[in-house]
Structures are given as C-alpha cells and as structure tokens.
Design an enzyme around this catalytic site. Structure first.
Site, PDB file in Angstrom:
ATOM      1  N   GLY A   1      39.061  40.969  34.488  1.00 35.09           N
ATOM      2  CA  GLY A   1      39.582  39.808  35.199  1.00 35.09           C
ATOM      3  C   GLY A   1      40.405  38.951  34.251  1.00 35.09           C
ATOM      4  N   ALA A   2      40.793  37.778  34.709  1.00 40.03           N
ATOM      5  CA  ALA A   2      41.674  36.926  33.905  1.00 40.03           C
ATOM      6  C   ALA A   2      41.047  36.570  32.558  1.00 40.03           C
ATOM      7  CB  ALA A   2      42.024  35.663  34.692  1.00 40.03           C
ATOM      8  N   TRP A   3      39.831  36.023  32.581  1.00 46.79           N
ATOM      9  CA  TRP A   3      39.222  35.557  31.337  1.00 46.79           C
ATOM     10  C   TRP A   3      38.810  36.731  30.452  1.00 46.79           C
ATOM     11  CZ3 TRP A   3      39.356  33.085  27.397  1.00 46.79           C
ATOM     12  CH2 TRP A   3      38.339  32.408  26.727  1.00 46.79           C
TER      13      TRP A   3
ATOM     14  N   LYS B   1      29.545  23.882  38.299  1.00 48.69           N
ATOM     15  CA  LYS B   1      30.830  23.186  38.462  1.00 48.69           C
ATOM     16  C   LYS B   1      31.769  23.936  39.401  1.00 48.69           C
ATOM     17  CE  LYS B   1      33.015  26.025  35.354  1.00 48.69           C
ATOM     18  NZ  LYS B   1      34.244  26.807  35.507  1.00 48.69           N
TER      19      LYS B   1
END
Length: 458
Positions: A46-48, A281
């Site tokens: 994924g992105a991270w 969050k």
C-alpha cells in the site's frame, strides 16, 4: 541517493550522514557476519508500506553487500485502463522518471498499456517505482517478490505494511515458513486498525498482537511505527515525525537506523496504546471529511467538530491508558494530520458528496483500505458493553461508555448499521443536548475510568 564522501585527517572515507555506520550498528545488533546481508522485506505494498520500503532503498540500497531490501505484494492484480492511462501521463510529465524508464527499456510497456495493447500488473509497475495507491508519487525502483515464502523465510526484519484486516491471515501463512528458523526475526508493524473481542472480557486486538499470536514471535521482537505523517509527503522529503514503540533493545537501534534529516523518529515503550490510538484517529477522520464536504469547508464547523471529536478521543484514552496525558501530543498530532490530508478524511468527503457509498465497501481503488470503517465498528462494539459502564454525569446512572461518545455513535449509524445518511453528522454537532466538550474532558479526568482489561492487561 549517491554516496557523498569526505576524507578526514587520517585519510579514511566516511559515508554521507553516517548511513553506513548506522547500518553496521544494526547489523551488529542482529549478529550479521561479513558477507551475509541484512535482509529487510516489507510485506504489503500500500502507500505507506511502499514509501517505507522506498525510503530504506533510497538510503541504504547503495550498500548492496551489507543489506538487501525487498517488498512483497500479491501477484497478478491488473491495473485498470483508466489508471494505466493516467500513469502514462504522470510518467511523461516527469523528465527524471521518463529518462529512467527509457534507460531501463521499460517505457514501451506503458505506451502499449495506454493504447490498450498491453495489460499492466501491480507488481510489475511497483518494480518501476509506482505504487498503485499513489501513482502521483513515483518512487525509486523496488525489488518486488510475489512469492511470500521466498520473501520472508530468511528475513531478518519484516515490515508489516498490510491493513489490519489482512494482517492475521498473511502472518498465519508466514508462520508456516518459519517453523525451521533458528533466529527470531524483528517485525515492524505500520498497520493502524483494531479488532474487538468480547470474550472472556471485552478487549482490543491490535495488529502486533495478531502477529504475535499467528507466528509465536515474542512481543519484545514486534514493534509499532506510527505518525503523524502522510506517505507521499514523506517521500517528497517534507518534514515529518514518527514514533517507534516497543522493547528498548530494538526500538532505540531502529529509531537511529530509520531517522533521516526530514524524517525524525523518536522511540517509546508504550506499544499497544500508541497502536490503538493510531486506529482511533481514523474513526474521527472519516467524520471530519463528512463535515468538510457538507459545510463547504466551513472553518467554524470543522473546528466545532474537532473540539467534539478530540474530547471523545480523550475520554476513550482515559479508558485505555493509566497515564493518558502522555499520549496527548502524539494522538492530537496524528489526528490533526489525518483530518487534513488522510485517506479516511477523503473517504468521508466522498461519502458526503455522493461520489461513494458505504455499500461499495472499505477497499477503494486508488486509495486502498479505509481502516477507519472497521475501527468504527470495533470501538462502538467494545464501548457498548455493559461490563464497562460508567456513571453518566447528567442522569446520574450507569451507562455504557459509548453513550458519552455521540460522534462515534453517529458514525456507526452512518457507516455500519446504515440507519442514517451522512447529514446526521451535522445533526449530531447541532444537537443542543450535546455536552460541552469541556464537560466530557472533565468527566474523564475526575473519574477512575481506566479499564486495563481493554488492552488485555491484568
């Protein structure tokens, strides 16, 4: 990144920023012999996860005899035609990327894909430095492995870049390949998400605990790395902070190894609580996106929402942590950046604009997994349990903690039970019976709400 060398007074050569020294320190801690490279693999693209692997490759890939950095992703995921066409446009707008692909004789396949004469695959483009969830941000080329056993069987450090919803399944498979291992790997989890378990008592299951249970790797060898950060901004060398949490033996060495001039990594011993806060969050970020879209980016409405959602988060933190004040800074910073520019806030905006619907699921093309959706369900389910009852200050009677979290309740009704539309988030904010956020914080601070069992503590 090239090596910049300077000769000291003795004529020896030192690598730029002490990168080689940091690498040698970590190799020593892992007892790596000369000629045996440190093997780092990121599981999940994924992105991270992709950016994290690319950061390591950019910094340490030059030391090929000392470290091997790879990334695993599932094979054969087809890149749809619209994405392939857009990817071609990104390539041609970046001279450095265009030159790199031409030099590597890889450019032609993107031309053919744009013309519809060629099928592109996600693992194939990742080798050229393109993450499917972040094609606007070309990365450095990565060594991609699609066979999970090949990727992990001898890895010294495994990075969990999977969504929390996939972590257990993949690490159960990984455990099959580690049965003959003599050494124990170090695992760094980037995943932000939780699951709820109600037996024997209501408690939270985090990705690091899933990994521990699936593999048998001791918790002291499993760490969590959290924000505040946005993946694409980090790769573009925007200033960012992160915390690596876990046992002192590994966290301090890894913080030093990961630290860069633009990416400051601190360390902390409180792994599970930080990990849970990373999931919490995301819950409220979805609501922030809804409010922004429904009010045409009204600064006043967004600030009112921020006040209410942070007061709920503080209240929940008092249930989860014995010393919640220590989490205030990291939690608020991570929340703020996610509300500003995270995928969960984007998802909330798209729902409110009618461009997406909850029926489409929480895995969105071009964005990946929206972790906040499953986290809404998990936190609501946990905090609805009567065994966790707290005294309602106005009604002076015991109630489940979720009754003091109206934003969380509303998000559940929008996303999970589908009882209400996104406009309900504004109705919740405008409810004259909604407690002043100050009151909720005072309630949390003046009562002994801490429930150690929620995090599996005795």
């Amino acid at each position: 990144m090239g090596v910049v060398s300077n000769s000291d007074s003795n004529g020896s050569v030192q690598s730029c920023n002490g990168l080689e020294e940091k690498l040698d320190d970590l190799r020593g801690l892992l007892s790596k012999a000369n000629g045996d490279p440190l093997r780092i693999v990121s599981v999940g693209a994924g992105a991270w996860g992709s950016v994290f692997a690319a950061l390591l490759q950019d910094s340490y890939g030059q030391f090929r005899d000392k470290v091997q950095i790879r990334i695993w992703r599932r094979p054969s995921k087809i890149v749809d035609k619209a994405t392939a066409k857009h990817l071609f446009e990104v390539i041609n707008s970046r001279e450095d990327v265009l030159r790199r692909l031409i030099w590597r004789c890889a450019y032609l396949k993107y031309v053919e894909a744009r013309l519809g004469d060629r099928t592109l695959f996600a693992d194939e483009i990742l080798k050229d430095g393109f993450c499917l969830n972040m094609i606007e941000t070309p990365l450095c080329p990565l060594k991609v492995v699609t066979n999970l056993q090949e990727a992990v069987w001898d890895a010294d450090i495994v990075v969990n870049g999977l969504p929390s919803t996939e972590t257990r399944e993949i690490f159960e498979e990984i455990s099959k390949y580690w049965k003959e291992r003599i050494t124990v790997p170090v695992i760094i989890s980037l995943s932000k998400g939780i699951e709820a378990a109600l037996e024997p008592v209501p408690h939270i299951i985090t990705p690091t605990k899933m990994i521990h249970k699936a593999t048998g790797v001791p918790m002291e060898n499993i760490l969590y790395l959290g924000g505040p950060n946005i993946a694409s901004e980090i790769y573009h060398k925007e200033y960012a902070n992160a915390r690596i949490c876990g046992a002192e033996k590994w966290r301090k060495a890894l913080a030093k190894f990961l630290r860069q001039p633009h990416f400051i990594v601190w360390d902390n011993s409180d792994l599970v609580t930080h990990e849970v806060m990373g999931g919490l969050k995301n819950v409220y970020a979805i609501g922030a996106g809804m409010v922004a879209a429904l009010t045409n980016e009204s600064a006043t409405s967004k600030s009112v929402y921020f006040a209410h959602c942070t007061s709920e988060m503080i209240f929940i933190t008092h249930l989860l942590a014995e010393e919640p004040e220590k989490l205030a800074g990291p939690l608020l910073a991570d929340t703020y950046v996610t509300l500003l520019k995270g995928r969960n806030a984007w998802y909330g905006q798209m729902l409110a604009k009618g461009e997406l619907s909850p029926d489409m699921g929480d895995s969105i093309r071009g964005k990946g997994m929206i972790q906040g959706v499953s986290a809404v369900e998990a936190f609501f389910e946990l905090l609805s349990q009567s065994s966790l009852n707290v005294l309602h200050p106005g009604e002076n009677k015991p109630v489940a903690p979720v009754e003091l979290c109206p934003i969380l309740k509303t998000l559940y009704k929008i996303l999970i039970s589908r009882e209400q539309s996104t406009k309900a988030i504004l109705q919740a904010l405008r409810d004259e019976n909604l407690n002043d956020p100050r009151e909720r914080i005072e309630i949390a601070q003046s009562h002994a709400f801490y429930r150690p069992s929620l995090l599996g503590q005795p």
